[in-house]
Design a protein around this motif. Structure first.
Motif, PDB file in Angstrom:
ATOM      1  N   SER A 116       0.236   3.739   2.095  1.00 39.75           N
ATOM      2  CA  SER A 116       0.548   4.360   3.123  1.00 39.75           C
ATOM      3  C   SER A 116       2.337   4.767   4.251  1.00 39.75           C
ATOM      4  O   SER A 116       2.076   5.188   4.823  1.00 39.75           O
ATOM      5  CB  SER A 116      -0.239   2.708   4.320  1.00 39.75           C
ATOM      6  OG  SER A 116      -1.273   3.331   4.204  1.00 39.75           O
ATOM      7  N   HIS A 157       0.706  -1.396   0.234  1.00 39.37           N
ATOM      8  CA  HIS A 157      -0.194  -0.334   0.369  1.00 39.37           C
ATOM      9  C   HIS A 157       1.222   1.421  -0.127  1.00 39.37           C
ATOM     10  O   HIS A 157       1.968   1.017   0.061  1.00 39.37           O
ATOM     11  CB  HIS A 157      -0.645  -0.334   1.452  1.00 39.37           C
ATOM     12  CG  HIS A 157       0.162  -0.296   2.762  1.00 39.37           C
ATOM     13  ND1 HIS A 157      -0.918  -0.622   3.773  1.00 39.37           N
ATOM     14  CD2 HIS A 157       1.001  -0.422   3.005  1.00 39.37           C
ATOM     15  CE1 HIS A 157      -0.602  -0.611   4.698  1.00 39.37           C
ATOM     16  NE2 HIS A 157       1.129  -0.200   4.155  1.00 39.37           N
ATOM     17  N   GLY A 184     -10.321   3.189   1.736  1.00 38.02           N
ATOM     18  CA  GLY A 184     -10.486   3.217   3.697  1.00 38.02           C
ATOM     19  C   GLY A 184      -9.685   4.920   3.913  1.00 38.02           C
ATOM     20  O   GLY A 184      -8.863   5.461   3.651  1.00 38.02           O
ATOM     21  N   CYS A 185      -9.740   5.028   5.302  1.00 38.44           N
ATOM     22  CA  CYS A 185      -9.284   5.697   6.673  1.00 38.44           C
ATOM     23  C   CYS A 185      -9.612   6.295   7.846  1.00 38.44           C
ATOM     24  O   CYS A 185     -10.837   5.634   8.490  1.00 38.44           O
ATOM     25  CB  CYS A 185     -10.977   7.611   5.400  1.00 38.44           C
ATOM     26  SG  CYS A 185     -12.345   7.706   5.939  1.00 38.44           S
ATOM     27  N   GLY A 186      -8.738   6.874   8.570  1.00 42.73           N
ATOM     28  CA  GLY A 186      -9.200   7.321   9.994  1.00 42.73           C
ATOM     29  C   GLY A 186      -8.683   8.404  10.485  1.00 42.73           C
ATOM     30  O   GLY A 186      -7.687   9.003   9.938  1.00 42.73           O
ATOM     31  N   GLN A 216      -2.874   3.785  -5.957  1.00 44.30           N
ATOM     32  CA  GLN A 216      -3.654   4.355  -4.259  1.00 44.30           C
ATOM     33  C   GLN A 216      -2.976   5.573  -4.740  1.00 44.30           C
ATOM     34  O   GLN A 216      -2.320   5.585  -5.540  1.00 44.30           O
ATOM     35  CB  GLN A 216      -3.081   3.256  -3.143  1.00 44.30           C
ATOM     36  CG  GLN A 216      -3.846   2.026  -3.248  1.00 44.30           C
ATOM     37  CD  GLN A 216      -3.301   1.681  -1.780  1.00 44.30           C
ATOM     38  OE1 GLN A 216      -2.168   1.604  -0.959  1.00 44.30           O
ATOM     39  NE2 GLN A 216      -4.180   0.653  -1.224  1.00 44.30           N
ATOM     40  N   ARG A 226       0.421  -6.722  -4.829  1.00 42.36           N
ATOM     41  CA  ARG A 226      -0.537  -7.676  -3.730  1.00 42.36           C
ATOM     42  C   ARG A 226      -0.811  -8.656  -4.260  1.00 42.36           C
ATOM     43  O   ARG A 226      -0.498  -8.880  -6.009  1.00 42.36           O
ATOM     44  CB  ARG A 226      -1.633  -7.416  -3.508  1.00 42.36           C
ATOM     45  CG  ARG A 226      -1.579  -5.968  -2.421  1.00 42.36           C
ATOM     46  CD  ARG A 226      -3.002  -6.002  -1.600  1.00 42.36           C
ATOM     47  NE  ARG A 226      -3.415  -4.390  -0.776  1.00 42.36           N
ATOM     48  CZ  ARG A 226      -3.757  -4.037  -0.440  1.00 42.36           C
ATOM     49  NH1 ARG A 226      -4.913  -4.514  -0.447  1.00 42.36           N
ATOM     50  NH2 ARG A 226      -3.940  -2.867  -0.164  1.00 42.36           N
ATOM     51  N   ALA A 252      -5.761  10.253   8.130  1.00 45.05           N
ATOM     52  CA  ALA A 252      -5.219   9.614   7.211  1.00 45.05           C
ATOM     53  C   ALA A 252      -6.254   8.979   6.294  1.00 45.05           C
ATOM     54  O   ALA A 252      -7.203   8.636   6.561  1.00 45.05           O
ATOM     55  CB  ALA A 252      -3.882   8.317   7.089  1.00 45.05           C
ATOM     56  N   PHE A 253      -5.793   8.890   4.854  1.00 46.77           N
ATOM     57  CA  PHE A 253      -6.847   7.875   4.105  1.00 46.77           C
ATOM     58  C   PHE A 253      -6.137   7.349   2.455  1.00 46.77           C
ATOM     59  O   PHE A 253      -4.433   8.055   2.371  1.00 46.77           O
ATOM     60  CB  PHE A 253      -8.288   9.164   3.623  1.00 46.77           C
ATOM     61  CG  PHE A 253      -7.536  10.222   2.729  1.00 46.77           C
ATOM     62  CD1 PHE A 253      -7.605   9.724   0.811  1.00 46.77           C
ATOM     63  CD2 PHE A 253      -7.463  11.511   3.128  1.00 46.77           C
ATOM     64  CE1 PHE A 253      -6.627  11.278   0.370  1.00 46.77           C
ATOM     65  CE2 PHE A 253      -6.756  12.393   2.546  1.00 46.77           C
ATOM     66  CZ  PHE A 253      -6.719  12.442   1.043  1.00 46.77           C
ATOM     67  N   GLY A 254      -6.496   6.491   1.858  1.00 49.11           N
ATOM     68  CA  GLY A 254      -6.386   5.577   0.880  1.00 49.11           C
ATOM     69  C   GLY A 254      -7.260   5.102   0.096  1.00 49.11           C
ATOM     70  O   GLY A 254      -8.560   4.527   0.712  1.00 49.11           O
ATOM     71  N   GLU A 291      -2.563   7.673  -2.043  1.00 52.46           N
ATOM     72  CA  GLU A 291      -2.907   8.392   0.160  1.00 52.46           C
ATOM     73  C   GLU A 291      -2.383   9.407   0.392  1.00 52.46           C
ATOM     74  O   GLU A 291      -2.343  10.479  -0.418  1.00 52.46           O
ATOM     75  CB  GLU A 291      -1.200   7.575   0.313  1.00 52.46           C
ATOM     76  CG  GLU A 291      -1.076   7.664   1.605  1.00 52.46           C
ATOM     77  CD  GLU A 291      -1.631   6.140   2.668  1.00 52.46           C
ATOM     78  OE1 GLU A 291      -1.897   5.196   1.710  1.00 52.46           O
ATOM     79  OE2 GLU A 291      -1.860   6.490   3.503  1.00 52.46           O
ATOM     80  N   PHE A 316      -8.491  -0.731  10.578  1.00 52.90           N
ATOM     81  CA  PHE A 316      -6.875  -0.617   9.492  1.00 52.90           C
ATOM     82  C   PHE A 316      -5.870  -0.188  11.012  1.00 52.90           C
ATOM     83  O   PHE A 316      -6.450   0.138  12.023  1.00 52.90           O
ATOM     84  CB  PHE A 316      -6.410   0.605   8.754  1.00 52.90           C
ATOM     85  CG  PHE A 316      -7.875   0.435   7.904  1.00 52.90           C
ATOM     86  CD1 PHE A 316      -7.199  -0.524   6.907  1.00 52.90           C
ATOM     87  CD2 PHE A 316      -8.691   1.394   7.671  1.00 52.90           C
ATOM     88  CE1 PHE A 316      -7.891  -0.507   5.285  1.00 52.90           C
ATOM     89  CE2 PHE A 316      -9.085   0.766   6.564  1.00 52.90           C
ATOM     90  CZ  PHE A 316      -9.420   0.399   5.831  1.00 52.90           C
ATOM     91  N   PHE A 326      -3.088   1.370  11.452  1.00 51.03           N
ATOM     92  CA  PHE A 326      -2.673   2.231  11.519  1.00 51.03           C
ATOM     93  C   PHE A 326      -3.905   3.372  12.043  1.00 51.03           C
ATOM     94  O   PHE A 326      -2.550   4.990  11.376  1.00 51.03           O
ATOM     95  CB  PHE A 326      -1.362   2.627  11.109  1.00 51.03           C
ATOM     96  CG  PHE A 326      -1.978   2.400   9.091  1.00 51.03           C
ATOM     97  CD1 PHE A 326      -2.230   0.482   8.623  1.00 51.03           C
ATOM     98  CD2 PHE A 326      -3.422   2.512   8.351  1.00 51.03           C
ATOM     99  CE1 PHE A 326      -2.537   0.577   7.831  1.00 51.03           C
ATOM    100  CE2 PHE A 326      -4.022   2.481   7.477  1.00 51.03           C
ATOM    101  CZ  PHE A 326      -3.443   1.054   7.089  1.00 51.03           C
ATOM    102  N   THR A 327      -4.714   3.813  12.153  1.00 47.18           N
ATOM    103  CA  THR A 327      -5.648   4.257  12.751  1.00 47.18           C
ATOM    104  C   THR A 327      -6.566   4.304  13.197  1.00 47.18           C
ATOM    105  O   THR A 327      -7.135   2.426  13.580  1.00 47.18           O
ATOM    106  CB  THR A 327      -6.198   4.789  11.190  1.00 47.18           C
ATOM    107  OG1 THR A 327      -7.354   3.963  10.836  1.00 47.18           O
ATOM    108  CG2 THR A 327      -6.044   5.439   9.671  1.00 47.18           C
ATOM    109  N   GLN A 338       3.426   7.850   4.160  1.00 42.51           N
ATOM    110  CA  GLN A 338       3.297   8.160   5.207  1.00 42.51           C
ATOM    111  C   GLN A 338       4.411   8.411   6.139  1.00 42.51           C
ATOM    112  O   GLN A 338       4.807   9.574   6.758  1.00 42.51           O
ATOM    113  CB  GLN A 338       1.957   7.529   6.137  1.00 42.51           C
ATOM    114  CG  GLN A 338       0.306   7.578   5.722  1.00 42.51           C
ATOM    115  CD  GLN A 338      -0.494   6.754   6.502  1.00 42.51           C
ATOM    116  OE1 GLN A 338      -0.135   7.547   7.640  1.00 42.51           O
ATOM    117  NE2 GLN A 338      -1.687   6.310   5.759  1.00 42.51           N
TER     118      GLN A 338
HETATM  119  N1  PHE Z   1      -3.924   1.072   2.767  1.00 43.46           N
HETATM  120  C1  PHE Z   1      -4.843   0.783   3.702  1.00 43.46           C
HETATM  121  C2  PHE Z   1      -5.568  -0.059   2.022  1.00 43.46           C
HETATM  122  O1  PHE Z   1      -4.167  -0.022   1.493  1.00 43.46           O
HETATM  123  C3  PHE Z   1      -6.168   2.498   3.442  1.00 43.46           C
HETATM  124  C4  PHE Z   1      -5.794   3.413   4.244  1.00 43.46           C
HETATM  125  C5  PHE Z   1      -5.206   4.125   4.014  1.00 43.46           C
HETATM  126  C6  PHE Z   1      -6.721   3.276   5.463  1.00 43.46           C
HETATM  127  C7  PHE Z   1      -4.742   5.562   5.683  1.00 43.46           C
HETATM  128  C8  PHE Z   1      -6.701   4.312   6.458  1.00 43.46           C
HETATM  129  C9  PHE Z   1      -5.815   4.876   6.487  1.00 43.46           C
HETATM  130  O2  PHE Z   1      -6.429  -0.926   2.523  1.00 43.46           O
END
Ligand code: PHE
Length: 338
Positions: free
Chosen positions: A170, A168, A275-277, A208, A194, A305-307, A210, A248, A250-251, A173
Motif C-alpha cells: 500500500s 504491505h 482487502g479493499c475499500g 501482494q 512481516r 484501493a485493493f490489495g 496493490e 483498514f 486507509f480505506t 499508493q
Molecule cells: N494493505 C492491506 C493488507 O496488507 C490490503 C489492502 C490494500 C486493503 C488496499 C485495502 C486497500 O492487508
C-alpha cells in the motif's frame, strides 16, 4: 622453352602432392602461381619466343596453369577432408544423448503475469516502490497511527535507521500519488514482509498485488464491478464473489473479498482473497501535505484501493495445500508447472 614448361609443371604438381598440410599447400600455391612463382617467371619469357612459336607456347603455358590450379584444388579438398575426419575422431555417435530438462515458470510468476495481464487490459498501469520503506509511506500517510498493532516491532522488520521492510504494498499508493496527478489507475505487484511465524499458510516474505484508482467520481460500484470482473476472469465466470465489511485504516468503507471455491475434493467454501475499500480522505490529505498542492483534495477526488496476496491466489488456483512449497524449490513440485 617447351621442355622448361613441362618441367616447371611437373615440379609444381609434385610439390603440391607432397604438401602435408594447408600451410604447406599455401606455400606451394605462392611458389607456383604466385606473382613471383615459377610459372609467372616462365610467362615473362614469352616475349623472347619466336613469333611462329608464340601460339603453341602460349597454349602450353595455359595448360600448365590449369593443371597446377586443378592440383591445388584437389589437394585442398583432400586436406580438408582429413581435417574433418580428425575432428570427428573420438566422438562416439552411438552414445545416448544427454537429456535437457527445459526450465519452467514458477507458479507465482505465472499467477502474477495472469493477474497483471487482466488488470492491464482494464486500463491499470504498472507502478512500483521501494521494499525498504520509511514509516511515513508505510504507515503515517496511510492513516495508520503510531499505536496501531501493525507498527509494532513484534510484527515489522525495522532497521537501526528507523526504516523498515514494507509490511504491505500500500506504500506504493502514496508514492505514486506523490509523483503523479489524478486521474490515476495503477497496480503494483511486489514483495511484503512481516514477522510472521512460518507455517503452511504464512511466510515472512510474501507477495501482494496493490491496486489504486483515483478520479473525480470513483464510487463503490466501480470497486465492486472491477474486482468481480477480475476474479471472474481469474477463477472462472461462475465463481461466487462476496464483499464482507472489514476495517483498514486507509480505506472507508473497507471490505474483505471472499470467493466461493471448491478445492480438490473438499466441499465448496468461502476463501478470503483480498482487502479493499474507498480511499480514506485522510490519505488524500497526507498526499496533499507531501505534494504541497491540492490536486488530491478529498472534496475533489475519490478513489478505491485493493490489495491481494499472490501466494493465496496461486494456492487457490492450483489447489496447493502448503505455502512453503512455493519457496522450497523442490523440482518435483515445480516440474508440474512446466
Ligand atoms: N494493505 C492491506 C493488507 O496488507 C490490503 C489492502 C490494500 C486493503 C488496499 C485495502 C486497500 O492487508
Amino acid at each position: 622453352m617447351k621442355d622448361e614448361i613441362l618441367r616447371v609443371q611437373n615440379d609444381a604438381v609434385a610439390m603440391i602432392r607432397a604438401a602435408a598440410d594447408i600451410r604447406a599447400l599455401e606455400e606451394a600455391r605462392v611458389a607456383t602461381l604466385g606473382k613471383k612463382g615459377s610459372l609467372s617467371a616462365l610467362s615473362m619469357g614469352m616475349k623472347d619466343v619466336a613469333k611462329e612459336d608464340k601460339a603453341e607456347v602460349g597454349q602450353l603455358l595455359n595448360a600448365a596453369r590449369l593443371e597446377i590450379a586443378t592440383s591445388l584444388d584437389e589437394k585442398q579438398q583432400a586436406l580438408e577432408e582429413i581435417a574433418d575426419r580428425a575432428a570427428l575422431a573420438g566422438i562416439d555417435v552411438t552414445l545416448p544423448p544427454r537429456v535437457l530438462h527445459p526450465g519452467a515458470t514458477h507458479p507465482l510468476t505465472l499467477l502474477r503475469e495472469r493477474a497483471v495481464g487482466i488488470l492491464r487490459r482494464m486500463g491499470f498501469a504498472l507502478a512500483d516502490g521501494p521494499e525498504i520503506e520509511d514509516e511515513f509511506h508505510c504507515f503515517d500517510a496511510l492513516n495508520t497511527p503510531a499505536d496501531h498493532p501493525a507498527r509494532n516491532a513484534k510484527d515489522t522488520f525495522y532497521f537501526d535507521s528507523g526504516k523498515l521492510l514494507r509490511t504491505h504494498t500500500s506504500s506504493v499508493q502514496v508514492r505514486t500519488m506523490e509523483k503523479c496527478r489524478p486521474p490515476l489507475r495503477i497496480i503494483a505487484p511486489g514483495t511484503a514482509y512481516r514477522r510472521d511465524e512460518i507455517d503452511s499458510t504464512h511466510l515472512s516474505a510474501f507477495h501482494q498485488l496493490e491496486g489504486l484508482y483515483v478520479d473525480s467520481d470513483v464510487s463503490l460500484p466501480d470497486l465492486k464491478g472491477t474486482l468481480e470482473a477480475f476474479l471472474h476472469e481469474l477463477f472462472g465466470s461462475g465463481t461466487a464473489v462476496r464483499f464482507r465489511p472489514h476495517f483498514f485504516p486507509f480505506t472507508e468503507p473497507s471490505f474483505e473479498i471472499d470467493v466461493k471455491l471448491e478445492i480438490k475434493g473438499q466441499a465448496p467454501r468461502w476463501i478470503e482473497v483480498a482487502g479493499c475499500g474507498m480511499v480514506d480522505p485522510a490519505v488524500f490529505e497526507a498526499v496533499c501535505g507531501s505534494r504541497k498542492d491540492r490536486v488530491y483534495d478529498p472534496d475533489e477526488v475519490t478513489g478505491f484501493a485493493f490489495g491481494m496476496g499472490l501466494e493465496r491466489l496461486a494456492m487457490i488456483q492450483w489447489g496447493i495445500r502448503d505455502i512453503r512449497l512455493l519457496i522450497e524449490n523442490d523440482v518435483r513440485f515445480l516440474r508440474q508447472f512446466a
